[in-house]
Design a protein around this motif. Structure first.
Motif, PDB file in Angstrom:
ATOM      1  N   LEU A  38       0.797  -1.110  -0.057  1.00 32.41           N
ATOM      2  CA  LEU A  38       0.083   0.165  -0.017  1.00 32.41           C
ATOM      3  C   LEU A  38       0.866   1.342  -0.046  1.00 32.41           C
ATOM      4  CD1 LEU A  38      -2.452  -1.102   2.600  1.00 32.41           C
ATOM      5  CD2 LEU A  38      -2.681  -1.247  -0.090  1.00 32.41           C
ATOM      6  N   SER A  39       2.082   1.018   0.477  1.00 25.69           N
ATOM      7  CA  SER A  39       2.932   2.332   0.525  1.00 25.69           C
ATOM      8  C   SER A  39       4.258   1.805   0.599  1.00 25.69           C
ATOM      9  CB  SER A  39       3.017   3.183   1.684  1.00 25.69           C
ATOM     10  OG  SER A  39       3.285   2.659   2.910  1.00 25.69           O
ATOM     11  N   ALA A  40       5.347   2.220  -0.179  1.00 24.64           N
ATOM     12  CA  ALA A  40       6.623   1.700  -0.546  1.00 24.64           C
ATOM     13  C   ALA A  40       7.514   1.485   0.916  1.00 24.64           C
ATOM     14  CB  ALA A  40       7.374   2.513  -1.656  1.00 24.64           C
ATOM     15  N   GLY A  41       8.232   0.601   0.861  1.00 22.99           N
ATOM     16  CA  GLY A  41       9.087   0.241   2.160  1.00 22.99           C
ATOM     17  C   GLY A  41      10.032  -0.892   1.718  1.00 22.99           C
ATOM     18  N   ASP A  42      10.907  -1.299   2.542  1.00 25.20           N
ATOM     19  CA  ASP A  42      11.582  -2.712   2.322  1.00 25.20           C
ATOM     20  C   ASP A  42      11.341  -3.613   3.332  1.00 25.20           C
ATOM     21  OD1 ASP A  42      13.110  -1.406   4.407  1.00 25.20           O
ATOM     22  OD2 ASP A  42      14.974  -1.651   3.521  1.00 25.20           O
ATOM     23  N   HIS A  43      10.438  -3.262   4.426  1.00 22.55           N
ATOM     24  CA  HIS A  43      10.205  -4.339   5.336  1.00 22.55           C
ATOM     25  C   HIS A  43       9.019  -3.917   6.291  1.00 22.55           C
ATOM     26  CE1 HIS A  43      12.203  -1.126   7.605  1.00 22.55           C
ATOM     27  NE2 HIS A  43      11.464  -1.287   8.824  1.00 22.55           N
ATOM     28  N   VAL A  44       8.463  -4.880   7.013  1.00 25.65           N
ATOM     29  CA  VAL A  44       7.261  -4.927   7.962  1.00 25.65           C
ATOM     30  C   VAL A  44       8.036  -5.127   9.500  1.00 25.65           C
ATOM     31  CG1 VAL A  44       5.623  -5.099   6.279  1.00 25.65           C
ATOM     32  CG2 VAL A  44       6.532  -6.968   7.423  1.00 25.65           C
ATOM     33  N   LEU A  45       7.052  -4.716  10.278  1.00 29.14           N
ATOM     34  CA  LEU A  45       7.560  -5.307  11.628  1.00 29.14           C
ATOM     35  C   LEU A  45       6.610  -6.382  12.247  1.00 29.14           C
ATOM     36  CD1 LEU A  45       8.000  -1.678  13.103  1.00 29.14           C
ATOM     37  CD2 LEU A  45       9.797  -3.127  12.261  1.00 29.14           C
ATOM     38  N   CYS A  46       7.282  -7.243  12.939  1.00 23.50           N
ATOM     39  CA  CYS A  46       6.351  -8.430  13.442  1.00 23.50           C
ATOM     40  C   CYS A  46       5.652  -7.778  14.535  1.00 23.50           C
ATOM     41  CB  CYS A  46       7.199  -9.425  14.220  1.00 23.50           C
ATOM     42  SG  CYS A  46       6.612 -10.626  14.898  1.00 23.50           S
ATOM     43  N   ALA A  47       4.414  -8.220  14.516  1.00 27.89           N
ATOM     44  CA  ALA A  47       3.045  -7.806  15.422  1.00 27.89           C
ATOM     45  C   ALA A  47       3.398  -8.123  16.673  1.00 27.89           C
ATOM     46  CB  ALA A  47       1.851  -8.149  15.033  1.00 27.89           C
ATOM     47  N   GLU A  48       4.026  -9.250  17.124  1.00 25.25           N
ATOM     48  CA  GLU A  48       4.332  -9.666  18.484  1.00 25.25           C
ATOM     49  C   GLU A  48       5.733  -9.463  19.091  1.00 25.25           C
ATOM     50  OE1 GLU A  48       1.987 -11.877  20.445  1.00 25.25           O
ATOM     51  OE2 GLU A  48       0.911 -11.316  18.710  1.00 25.25           O
ATOM     52  N   THR A  49       6.524  -9.277  18.097  1.00 26.35           N
ATOM     53  CA  THR A  49       8.067  -8.936  18.694  1.00 26.35           C
ATOM     54  C   THR A  49       8.566  -7.621  18.553  1.00 26.35           C
ATOM     55  OG1 THR A  49       9.069  -9.908  16.648  1.00 26.35           O
ATOM     56  CG2 THR A  49       8.497 -11.409  18.668  1.00 26.35           C
ATOM     57  N   GLY A  50       8.046  -7.030  17.378  1.00 28.39           N
ATOM     58  CA  GLY A  50       8.694  -5.764  16.697  1.00 28.39           C
ATOM     59  C   GLY A  50       9.671  -6.015  15.936  1.00 28.39           C
ATOM     60  N   GLN A  51      10.054  -7.248  15.731  1.00 25.24           N
ATOM     61  CA  GLN A  51      11.285  -7.366  14.667  1.00 25.24           C
ATOM     62  C   GLN A  51      11.097  -7.070  13.297  1.00 25.24           C
ATOM     63  OE1 GLN A  51      12.495 -11.725  14.976  1.00 25.24           O
ATOM     64  NE2 GLN A  51      13.666 -11.538  13.385  1.00 25.24           N
ATOM     65  N   LYS A  52      12.171  -6.667  12.801  1.00 31.78           N
ATOM     66  CA  LYS A  52      12.001  -6.316  11.358  1.00 31.78           C
ATOM     67  C   LYS A  52      12.255  -7.389  10.517  1.00 31.78           C
ATOM     68  CE  LYS A  52      15.067  -3.705   8.192  1.00 31.78           C
ATOM     69  NZ  LYS A  52      16.298  -2.628   8.104  1.00 31.78           N
ATOM     70  N   ILE A  53      11.103  -7.326   9.397  1.00 31.95           N
ATOM     71  CA  ILE A  53      11.122  -8.479   8.498  1.00 31.95           C
ATOM     72  C   ILE A  53      11.232  -7.888   7.003  1.00 31.95           C
ATOM     73  CG2 ILE A  53       9.870 -10.382   7.709  1.00 31.95           C
ATOM     74  CD1 ILE A  53       8.120  -9.982  10.402  1.00 31.95           C
ATOM     75  N   ASP A  54      12.238  -8.205   6.374  1.00 33.70           N
ATOM     76  CA  ASP A  54      12.644  -7.701   4.932  1.00 33.70           C
ATOM     77  C   ASP A  54      11.467  -8.476   3.978  1.00 33.70           C
ATOM     78  OD1 ASP A  54      14.752  -6.369   5.710  1.00 33.70           O
ATOM     79  OD2 ASP A  54      16.063  -8.222   5.121  1.00 33.70           O
ATOM     80  N   LEU A  55      10.811  -7.524   3.138  1.00 27.59           N
ATOM     81  CA  LEU A  55       9.750  -8.172   2.703  1.00 27.59           C
ATOM     82  C   LEU A  55      10.026  -9.416   1.722  1.00 27.59           C
ATOM     83  CD1 LEU A  55       8.351  -5.015   1.087  1.00 27.59           C
ATOM     84  CD2 LEU A  55       7.459  -6.179   3.027  1.00 27.59           C
ATOM     85  N   GLU A  56      11.312  -9.394   1.316  1.00 27.73           N
ATOM     86  CA  GLU A  56      11.836 -10.681   0.816  1.00 27.73           C
ATOM     87  C   GLU A  56      11.553 -12.009   1.396  1.00 27.73           C
ATOM     88  OE1 GLU A  56      13.877  -7.910   0.763  1.00 27.73           O
ATOM     89  OE2 GLU A  56      12.997  -7.048  -1.121  1.00 27.73           O
ATOM     90  N   GLU A  57      11.705 -11.825   2.835  1.00 25.04           N
ATOM     91  CA  GLU A  57      11.771 -12.804   3.839  1.00 25.04           C
ATOM     92  C   GLU A  57      10.122 -13.168   4.241  1.00 25.04           C
ATOM     93  OE1 GLU A  57      14.434 -14.708   4.253  1.00 25.04           O
ATOM     94  OE2 GLU A  57      15.161 -13.598   2.733  1.00 25.04           O
ATOM     95  N   LEU A  58       9.256 -12.324   3.980  1.00 29.05           N
ATOM     96  CA  LEU A  58       8.119 -12.280   4.825  1.00 29.05           C
ATOM     97  C   LEU A  58       7.166 -13.524   4.405  1.00 29.05           C
ATOM     98  CD1 LEU A  58       5.794 -10.975   6.565  1.00 29.05           C
ATOM     99  CD2 LEU A  58       5.100  -9.874   4.414  1.00 29.05           C
ATOM    100  N   ARG A  59       6.934 -14.461   5.276  1.00 33.59           N
ATOM    101  CA  ARG A  59       6.257 -15.820   4.971  1.00 33.59           C
ATOM    102  C   ARG A  59       5.175 -15.787   5.938  1.00 33.59           C
ATOM    103  NH1 ARG A  59       9.544 -15.146   1.626  1.00 33.59           N
ATOM    104  NH2 ARG A  59      11.142 -16.301   1.072  1.00 33.59           N
TER     105      ARG A  59
END
Length: 67
Positions: free
Chosen positions: A22-43
C-alpha cells in the motif's frame, strides 16, 4: 528528489495467497516481537488481523492467543 525505500517500513495489505504493498518500503514489523522482517523474507501473516509475524512459531502463538 528520489526517495529511497531502504530502511523504511512498508504498509501492506495481507491476502490469503500473498500481500499487496500500500506504501513503499523494504520491511514490515512483526506484530508480536517488533522484529524487522524484510519483504523478501516475509512468509507468515494473519489475513484476519492484518499482522505480520517473524516466524511460524510466533504466528501459531498469536493465533492461539498466547502472544
Amino acid at each position: 528528489m528520489l526517495m529511497s525505500n531502504r530502511d523504511r517500513v512498508a504498509r501492506v495489505h495481507y491476502m490469503p495467497n500473498g500481500f499487496r504493498l500500500l506504501s513503499a518500503g523494504d520491511h514490515v514489523l512483526c506484530a508480536e516481537t517488533g522484529q524487522k522482517i524484510d519483504l523478501e523474507e516475509l512468509r507468515y501473516w494473519s489475513v484476519e488481523r492484518q499482522e505480520a509475524y517473524a516466524s511460524c512459531e510466533i504466528s501459531v502463538r498469536a493465533a492461539l492467543g498466547q502472544g
